[in-house]
Design a protein around this motif. Structure first.
Motif, PDB file in Angstrom:
ATOM      1  N   ARG A  65       0.834  -1.205   0.000  1.00 48.58           N
ATOM      2  CA  ARG A  65       0.000   0.000   0.000  1.00 48.58           C
ATOM      3  C   ARG A  65       0.867   1.253   0.000  1.00 48.58           C
ATOM      4  N   ASP A  66       1.898   1.275   0.832  1.00 50.26           N
ATOM      5  CA  ASP A  66       2.789   2.432   0.901  1.00 50.26           C
ATOM      6  C   ASP A  66       3.482   2.658  -0.442  1.00 50.26           C
ATOM      7  N   TRP A  67       3.934   1.574  -1.075  1.00 55.30           N
ATOM      8  CA  TRP A  67       4.599   1.692  -2.370  1.00 55.30           C
ATOM      9  C   TRP A  67       3.641   2.286  -3.398  1.00 55.30           C
ATOM     10  N   ALA A  68       2.409   1.767  -3.438  1.00 59.75           N
ATOM     11  CA  ALA A  68       1.414   2.252  -4.409  1.00 59.75           C
ATOM     12  C   ALA A  68       1.124   3.731  -4.196  1.00 59.75           C
ATOM     13  N   GLN A  69       0.969   4.143  -2.963  1.00 59.89           N
ATOM     14  CA  GLN A  69       0.674   5.540  -2.669  1.00 59.89           C
ATOM     15  C   GLN A  69       1.856   6.442  -3.009  1.00 59.89           C
ATOM     16  N   THR A  70       3.063   5.975  -2.743  1.00 59.95           N
ATOM     17  CA  THR A  70       4.261   6.765  -2.991  1.00 59.95           C
ATOM     18  C   THR A  70       4.546   6.929  -4.487  1.00 59.95           C
ATOM     19  N   HIS A  71       4.297   5.895  -5.267  1.00 56.29           N
ATOM     20  CA  HIS A  71       4.695   5.892  -6.677  1.00 56.29           C
ATOM     21  C   HIS A  71       3.553   6.118  -7.663  1.00 56.29           C
ATOM     22  N   MET A  72       2.361   6.432  -7.178  1.00 56.54           N
ATOM     23  CA  MET A  72       1.222   6.556  -8.078  1.00 56.54           C
ATOM     24  C   MET A  72       1.407   7.667  -9.105  1.00 56.54           C
ATOM     25  N   ALA A  73       1.938   8.801  -8.721  1.00 58.25           N
ATOM     26  CA  ALA A  73       2.143   9.902  -9.671  1.00 58.25           C
ATOM     27  C   ALA A  73       3.087   9.473 -10.791  1.00 58.25           C
ATOM     28  N   GLU A  74       4.138   8.765 -10.433  1.00 61.66           N
ATOM     29  CA  GLU A  74       5.098   8.276 -11.426  1.00 61.66           C
ATOM     30  C   GLU A  74       4.447   7.268 -12.380  1.00 61.66           C
ATOM     31  N   LEU A 122       1.233   7.056 -13.109  1.00 65.64           N
ATOM     32  CA  LEU A 122       0.297   7.784 -13.968  1.00 65.64           C
ATOM     33  C   LEU A 122       1.025   8.508 -15.100  1.00 65.64           C
ATOM     34  N   GLU A 123       2.163   9.103 -14.781  1.00 70.37           N
ATOM     35  CA  GLU A 123       2.965   9.777 -15.812  1.00 70.37           C
ATOM     36  C   GLU A 123       3.447   8.766 -16.857  1.00 70.37           C
ATOM     37  N   ASN A 124       3.899   7.604 -16.419  1.00 68.10           N
ATOM     38  CA  ASN A 124       4.343   6.560 -17.352  1.00 68.10           C
ATOM     39  C   ASN A 124       3.197   6.089 -18.234  1.00 68.10           C
ATOM     40  N   ARG A 125       2.028   5.964 -17.666  1.00 67.87           N
ATOM     41  CA  ARG A 125       0.858   5.565 -18.460  1.00 67.87           C
ATOM     42  C   ARG A 125       0.554   6.600 -19.541  1.00 67.87           C
ATOM     43  N   ASP A 126       0.571   7.876 -19.141  1.00 64.70           N
ATOM     44  CA  ASP A 126       0.304   8.947 -20.102  1.00 64.70           C
ATOM     45  C   ASP A 126       1.340   8.928 -21.226  1.00 64.70           C
ATOM     46  N   ASN A 127       2.609   8.763 -20.869  1.00 66.82           N
ATOM     47  CA  ASN A 127       3.685   8.714 -21.876  1.00 66.82           C
ATOM     48  C   ASN A 127       3.501   7.525 -22.805  1.00 66.82           C
ATOM     49  N   HIS A 128       3.167   6.394 -22.253  1.00 65.87           N
ATOM     50  CA  HIS A 128       2.950   5.186 -23.059  1.00 65.87           C
ATOM     51  C   HIS A 128       1.775   5.373 -24.004  1.00 65.87           C
ATOM     52  N   ASP A 129       0.683   5.885 -23.490  1.00 71.17           N
ATOM     53  CA  ASP A 129      -0.511   6.080 -24.310  1.00 71.17           C
ATOM     54  C   ASP A 129      -0.271   7.096 -25.428  1.00 71.17           C
ATOM     55  N   ALA A 130       0.548   8.111 -25.162  1.00 67.88           N
ATOM     56  CA  ALA A 130       0.859   9.112 -26.172  1.00 67.88           C
ATOM     57  C   ALA A 130       1.672   8.503 -27.320  1.00 67.88           C
ATOM     58  N   ARG A 131       2.561   7.570 -26.994  1.00 70.99           N
ATOM     59  CA  ARG A 131       3.377   6.902 -28.016  1.00 70.99           C
ATOM     60  C   ARG A 131       2.579   5.869 -28.787  1.00 70.99           C
ATOM     61  N   THR A 132       1.635   5.209 -28.129  1.00 72.00           N
ATOM     62  CA  THR A 132       0.898   4.097 -28.727  1.00 72.00           C
ATOM     63  C   THR A 132      -0.102   4.560 -29.763  1.00 72.00           C
ATOM     64  N   PHE A 133      -0.709   5.712 -29.570  1.00 69.09           N
ATOM     65  CA  PHE A 133      -1.784   6.120 -30.479  1.00 69.09           C
ATOM     66  C   PHE A 133      -1.376   7.224 -31.382  1.00 69.09           C
TER      67      PHE A 133
END
Length: 148
Positions: free
Chosen positions: A126-135, A137-148
């Motif tokens: 839980r602590d890891w998920a809360q600490t790294h969620m912003a990172e 989300l940013e990786n998801r956005d970057n991936h989605d931008a490259r994929t489409f």
């Protein structure tokens, strides 16, 4: 009373647990404990740092909690899912359920020693998920931008 033969069989089976094998019973346990509601219930019961208990005595102090208290903390959990999950955790020996004969009946849940040992690990998740969620989300956005 258990026999020596039965104890030997249990000891042998314990040595042979391998979650990578399809028929291993530990795989079922991994399925159970990797469920989000299990992780969140263990975190809520195992620590005083839940949102409903600000300023609790100590973040590592497990506390018995009533069903309604757990339900309030776990936003989005249905009554059916919470009940099923609590029952399965009780069956596995991770928590105890205590019913006090009042009107209405008061039911509380508390981690066992086994549950507390698992809580220590789930708290880290839980602590890891809360600490790294912003990172993430940013990786998801970057991936989605490259994929489409």
């Amino acid at each position: 009373m258990t026999t020596t033969k039965a104890a030997r069989k249990r000891a042998q089976a314990k040595v042979e647990y391998n979650a990578f094998l399809a028929g291993c019973p530990s795989r079922q346990l991994l399925d159970r404990i990797s469920d989000k509601w299990v992780v969140l219930i263990l975190c809520a019961l195992g620590s005083g740092d839940s949102p409903d208990r600000p300023g609790a005595a100590h973040a590592d102090a497990p506390k018995a909690m009533r069903y309604s208290e757990i339900s309030r903390i776990l936003a989005g959990v249905s009554q059916k899912m919470l009940t099923q999950t609590l029952r399965s955790l009780e069956r596995d020996g991770l928590l105890t359920r205590t019913a006090t004969p009042t009107v209405p009946v008061t039911v509380s849940y508390e981690l066992t020693d086994l549950g507390l040992s698992l809580h220590r690990m789930t708290r880290g998740l839980r602590d890891w998920a809360q600490t790294h969620m912003a990172e993430v989300l940013e990786n998801r956005d970057n991936h989605d931008a490259r994929t489409f």
